[in-house]
Design a protein around this motif. Sequence first.
Motif, PDB file in Angstrom:
ATOM      1  N   VAL A   6      23.506   4.929 -30.938  1.00  0.00           N
ATOM      2  CA  VAL A   6      23.750   6.194 -29.669  1.00  0.00           C
ATOM      3  C   VAL A   6      22.983   6.088 -28.545  1.00  0.00           C
ATOM      4  CG1 VAL A   6      25.055   7.645 -29.715  1.00  0.00           C
ATOM      5  CG2 VAL A   6      26.085   6.012 -31.223  1.00  0.00           C
ATOM      6  N   ALA A   7      21.618   7.256 -29.199  1.00  0.00           N
ATOM      7  CA  ALA A   7      20.836   7.950 -28.558  1.00  0.00           C
ATOM      8  C   ALA A   7      19.904   6.451 -27.381  1.00  0.00           C
ATOM      9  CB  ALA A   7      19.821   8.471 -29.341  1.00  0.00           C
ATOM     10  N   TYR A   8      19.933   5.630 -28.207  1.00  0.00           N
ATOM     11  CA  TYR A   8      19.162   4.415 -27.173  1.00  0.00           C
ATOM     12  C   TYR A   8      19.895   4.139 -26.458  1.00  0.00           C
ATOM     13  CZ  TYR A   8      17.164   0.105 -26.815  1.00  0.00           C
ATOM     14  OH  TYR A   8      16.532  -1.266 -26.113  1.00  0.00           O
ATOM     15  N   TYR A   9      21.073   3.837 -26.373  1.00  0.00           N
ATOM     16  CA  TYR A   9      22.124   2.551 -25.933  1.00  0.00           C
ATOM     17  C   TYR A   9      22.060   4.053 -24.450  1.00  0.00           C
ATOM     18  CZ  TYR A   9      26.588   1.242 -24.116  1.00  0.00           C
ATOM     19  OH  TYR A   9      27.254   0.588 -22.962  1.00  0.00           O
ATOM     20  N   LEU A  10      22.785   5.414 -25.043  1.00  0.00           N
ATOM     21  CA  LEU A  10      22.871   6.003 -23.826  1.00  0.00           C
ATOM     22  C   LEU A  10      21.584   6.398 -23.097  1.00  0.00           C
ATOM     23  CD1 LEU A  10      24.822   8.218 -25.730  1.00  0.00           C
ATOM     24  CD2 LEU A  10      26.029   6.925 -23.622  1.00  0.00           C
ATOM     25  N   ASN A  11      20.029   6.522 -23.352  1.00  0.00           N
ATOM     26  CA  ASN A  11      18.849   6.184 -22.351  1.00  0.00           C
ATOM     27  C   ASN A  11      19.151   5.266 -22.387  1.00  0.00           C
ATOM     28  OD1 ASN A  11      18.033   8.759 -23.544  1.00  0.00           O
ATOM     29  ND2 ASN A  11      17.830   8.128 -25.178  1.00  0.00           N
ATOM     30  N   ALA A  12      19.363   3.731 -22.433  1.00  0.00           N
ATOM     31  CA  ALA A  12      19.239   2.719 -21.641  1.00  0.00           C
ATOM     32  C   ALA A  12      20.619   2.680 -20.597  1.00  0.00           C
ATOM     33  CB  ALA A  12      18.947   1.528 -22.239  1.00  0.00           C
ATOM     34  N   VAL A  41       6.735   6.329  -8.401  1.00  0.00           N
ATOM     35  CA  VAL A  41       7.544   6.017  -9.093  1.00  0.00           C
ATOM     36  C   VAL A  41       8.415   6.846  -9.576  1.00  0.00           C
ATOM     37  CG1 VAL A  41       7.962   4.718 -11.105  1.00  0.00           C
ATOM     38  CG2 VAL A  41       6.257   4.246 -10.142  1.00  0.00           C
ATOM     39  N   CYS A  42       9.877   7.243  -8.851  1.00  0.00           N
ATOM     40  CA  CYS A  42      11.058   8.163  -9.521  1.00  0.00           C
ATOM     41  C   CYS A  42      11.776   7.291 -10.346  1.00  0.00           C
ATOM     42  CB  CYS A  42      11.616   8.451  -8.376  1.00  0.00           C
ATOM     43  SG  CYS A  42      10.922   8.316  -6.334  1.00  0.00           S
ATOM     44  N   ARG A  43      11.920   8.744 -11.551  1.00  0.00           N
ATOM     45  CA  ARG A  43      12.986   8.993 -12.913  1.00  0.00           C
ATOM     46  C   ARG A  43      13.643   9.563 -12.452  1.00  0.00           C
ATOM     47  NH1 ARG A  43       7.807   5.522 -16.328  1.00  0.00           N
ATOM     48  NH2 ARG A  43       7.370   4.073 -15.105  1.00  0.00           N
ATOM     49  N   PHE A  44      14.119  10.578 -11.972  1.00  0.00           N
ATOM     50  CA  PHE A  44      15.178  11.085 -11.896  1.00  0.00           C
ATOM     51  C   PHE A  44      15.947  11.680 -12.997  1.00  0.00           C
ATOM     52  CE2 PHE A  44      12.764  12.686  -8.238  1.00  0.00           C
ATOM     53  CZ  PHE A  44      12.966  11.550  -7.136  1.00  0.00           C
ATOM     54  N   THR A  45      16.845  12.360 -13.434  1.00  0.00           N
ATOM     55  CA  THR A  45      18.024  12.410 -14.182  1.00  0.00           C
ATOM     56  C   THR A  45      19.308  13.171 -13.614  1.00  0.00           C
ATOM     57  OG1 THR A  45      17.302  15.482 -14.255  1.00  0.00           O
ATOM     58  CG2 THR A  45      16.269  13.492 -16.007  1.00  0.00           C
ATOM     59  N   SER A  46      19.141  12.602 -12.217  1.00  0.00           N
ATOM     60  CA  SER A  46      20.714  12.496 -12.136  1.00  0.00           C
ATOM     61  C   SER A  46      20.331  12.071 -10.586  1.00  0.00           C
ATOM     62  CB  SER A  46      20.761  14.080 -10.931  1.00  0.00           C
ATOM     63  OG  SER A  46      21.530  14.908 -10.648  1.00  0.00           O
ATOM     64  N   ASP A  47      21.950  11.785 -10.451  1.00  0.00           N
ATOM     65  CA  ASP A  47      22.083  10.706  -8.907  1.00  0.00           C
ATOM     66  C   ASP A  47      22.002  11.352  -7.498  1.00  0.00           C
ATOM     67  OD1 ASP A  47      24.835   8.973 -10.953  1.00  0.00           O
ATOM     68  OD2 ASP A  47      22.973   8.264 -10.680  1.00  0.00           O
ATOM     69  N   PRO A  61       0.805  -1.121   0.008  1.00  0.00           N
ATOM     70  CA  PRO A  61       0.329  -0.212   0.002  1.00  0.00           C
ATOM     71  C   PRO A  61       0.880   1.177   0.009  1.00  0.00           C
ATOM     72  CG  PRO A  61      -0.023  -1.075   2.020  1.00  0.00           C
ATOM     73  CD  PRO A  61       0.709  -1.747   1.314  1.00  0.00           C
ATOM     74  N   ARG A  62       1.698   0.985   0.478  1.00  0.00           N
ATOM     75  CA  ARG A  62       2.659   2.281   0.467  1.00  0.00           C
ATOM     76  C   ARG A  62       4.031   2.288   0.112  1.00  0.00           C
ATOM     77  NH1 ARG A  62       1.672   5.787   4.560  1.00  0.00           N
ATOM     78  NH2 ARG A  62       4.457   5.608   5.946  1.00  0.00           N
ATOM     79  N   ALA A  63       4.363   2.112  -0.929  1.00  0.00           N
ATOM     80  CA  ALA A  63       5.985   2.437  -1.610  1.00  0.00           C
ATOM     81  C   ALA A  63       6.463   3.331  -2.714  1.00  0.00           C
ATOM     82  CB  ALA A  63       5.325   1.100  -2.414  1.00  0.00           C
ATOM     83  N   VAL A  64       8.024   3.492  -2.783  1.00  0.00           N
ATOM     84  CA  VAL A  64       8.735   4.372  -3.326  1.00  0.00           C
ATOM     85  C   VAL A  64       9.268   3.321  -4.421  1.00  0.00           C
ATOM     86  CG1 VAL A  64      10.042   5.481  -3.278  1.00  0.00           C
ATOM     87  CG2 VAL A  64       8.652   5.483  -2.034  1.00  0.00           C
ATOM     88  N   VAL A  65       9.022   3.330  -5.800  1.00  0.00           N
ATOM     89  CA  VAL A  65       9.635   2.575  -6.647  1.00  0.00           C
ATOM     90  C   VAL A  65      11.161   3.476  -7.171  1.00  0.00           C
ATOM     91  CG1 VAL A  65       9.196   1.033  -8.790  1.00  0.00           C
ATOM     92  CG2 VAL A  65       7.651   1.178  -6.588  1.00  0.00           C
ATOM     93  N   VAL A  66      12.398   3.032  -7.366  1.00  0.00           N
ATOM     94  CA  VAL A  66      13.310   3.588  -8.090  1.00  0.00           C
ATOM     95  C   VAL A  66      13.367   2.656  -9.485  1.00  0.00           C
ATOM     96  CG1 VAL A  66      15.731   3.940  -8.024  1.00  0.00           C
ATOM     97  CG2 VAL A  66      14.966   3.838  -6.243  1.00  0.00           C
ATOM     98  N   ASP A  67      12.790   3.372 -10.502  1.00  0.00           N
ATOM     99  CA  ASP A  67      12.935   2.745 -11.557  1.00  0.00           C
ATOM    100  C   ASP A  67      13.430   3.538 -12.589  1.00  0.00           C
ATOM    101  OD1 ASP A  67      10.048   2.447 -13.836  1.00  0.00           O
ATOM    102  OD2 ASP A  67      11.334   1.276 -13.858  1.00  0.00           O
ATOM    103  N   ARG A  68      14.481   3.374 -13.361  1.00  0.00           N
ATOM    104  CA  ARG A  68      15.070   3.701 -14.065  1.00  0.00           C
ATOM    105  C   ARG A  68      15.440   3.673 -15.668  1.00  0.00           C
ATOM    106  NH1 ARG A  68      20.300   2.386 -13.512  1.00  0.00           N
ATOM    107  NH2 ARG A  68      20.991   4.208 -14.638  1.00  0.00           N
ATOM    108  N   PHE A  69      14.083   2.648 -15.738  1.00  0.00           N
ATOM    109  CA  PHE A  69      14.541   2.308 -17.503  1.00  0.00           C
ATOM    110  C   PHE A  69      12.784   1.895 -16.807  1.00  0.00           C
ATOM    111  CE2 PHE A  69      17.920   1.562 -18.109  1.00  0.00           C
ATOM    112  CZ  PHE A  69      19.176   0.862 -17.004  1.00  0.00           C
ATOM    113  N   LEU A  70      11.639   2.906 -17.016  1.00  0.00           N
ATOM    114  CA  LEU A  70      10.890   2.230 -17.062  1.00  0.00           C
ATOM    115  C   LEU A  70       9.701   1.085 -17.336  1.00  0.00           C
ATOM    116  CD1 LEU A  70      11.302   4.582 -20.864  1.00  0.00           C
ATOM    117  CD2 LEU A  70      11.047   5.655 -17.941  1.00  0.00           C
ATOM    118  N   GLU A  71       9.848   0.662 -16.037  1.00  0.00           N
ATOM    119  CA  GLU A  71       8.473  -0.574 -16.543  1.00  0.00           C
ATOM    120  C   GLU A  71       8.596  -0.768 -14.396  1.00  0.00           C
ATOM    121  OE1 GLU A  71      12.855  -3.433 -16.842  1.00  0.00           O
ATOM    122  OE2 GLU A  71      12.744  -2.186 -14.822  1.00  0.00           O
ATOM    123  N   TYR A  72       7.773   0.109 -13.940  1.00  0.00           N
ATOM    124  CA  TYR A  72       6.678   0.598 -13.173  1.00  0.00           C
ATOM    125  C   TYR A  72       5.054   1.161 -13.850  1.00  0.00           C
ATOM    126  CZ  TYR A  72      10.079  -2.204 -10.670  1.00  0.00           C
ATOM    127  OH  TYR A  72      10.596  -3.939 -10.031  1.00  0.00           O
TER     128      TYR A  72
END
Lengths: 218, 213
Positions: B121-127, A61-67, A24-35
């Motif tokens: 190249v764009a696909y690889y870096l996005n992944a 679901v978090c998809r941030f652009t920086s560490d 019921p209460r979740a935070v997901v680190v999802d960098r590859f668009l799977e959740y």
Amino acid sequence: MLTILGQKGAGKTTFARWLLAQTPRAVVVDRFLEYEGAVTGSYDAALDYLAANWRGQFRLVCRFTSDLYYREMFRFLTYTAEKAPTLPISLIVEEADFFARTHYIEPSLHTAYNYGRHWDINLISVARVDTALHRDVIHCSDVLVVFRTRKFNADMRERFSQEELQRLIHLEQLVPGVAPVKGKHYLTYPADDDPVQAWLSCQVSAPAGAVAAPASGG
Amino acid sequence: MAKPSGSKKAPAKPAGEEKAGATVAPPTPVSSNDPKAIAEGFKEAVKAVEVEQNVALKATGAKVPAAGGGGGVAPSLVVPATSWTPEGIGRAGVHLTNLLLGAGDFELLEPDEEKGLAEDVAYYLNARWPSGSAWEPEMRLVGRVAEVAGPRFAARWKAQRDEAARLETEAEELEDQADRNLGVPRKPAGPVEVHTMPVPEGAKPADYVVSRR
């Protein structure tokens, strides 16, 4: 705390997504668009969402652009769970080896692994077996769930016998709704522990209409 | 865990420390049990790091629902984050590849090959490195420089290689002919200097010497 390992395509994320549906209460680190859930790439929006729903149900679901944002998200969770304790929170980290490599682990995530149980933080770490996952992630895990894999690191060799390692090579891929022909999708360590039961017992209440569990092994 | 300090202002951190995994303490003391105040403190701390490290905050304008008092899971809002693009990093990869091919005197990429390489190249870096897309403007500039300078460098290197080959070939041919004794002198005969002197009357040709260099 669960650690889910396996080769690519074995069903790790499928299993984690099913566990997420019972959370019921979740935070997901999802960098590859799977959740799926309340998806955001904005750190501010994520924190606002968590703060607004801190004492209720949420699925972020978090998809941030920086560490930087991931680090601060981990720190926010541990800090706020300690200062404003409430219901258990679950953190699902996909590609956990990104944050917990062999010789370096994010300090804030390391804190969650080591002390999260004191603040009712449940963790699921998903990683491929052939990646360099920090040993503390496995040492802190209550149950190790291993799907099909052909590579075995030192931690697996310590915990599984030769026969079990050979069985891991021939496990079936986890497909939702399909029972395994050979009866198993994954092996666990300890062998008699059920990861599903262990995870559900840590949650406050399951949402209505939960789907049937995938076929379990172990 | 190293708990955040109670200092009211986050200390400035050197650039390398952020990359080494250092965390930032909230700049203001927050209420001990108010998640919203804690969240505000964390947001301010991250903003301070962004300004210092020049990390752009990706303000996507995502809106999340207000606190629903336990009314279920919030609806999905897909907010796309920045990503590598074929037009940016893809073209940079194409121009850098053409630079290497030209330097090795290979044929350059065909238009359809350029398109495919840019996309991959764009696909690889996005992944593999989606968070690095913040550096795409810089990589796009590198690609443009490679596009302009690449052919010029390749032509210069090719001319240098050709000249070296030509000189080496001439020297080898001369040495070969001299070794085979085909009548061609190793060195062409230089100019002959004749030192003149007043010839005495009645002197014979053998009485004066002609020097030759």
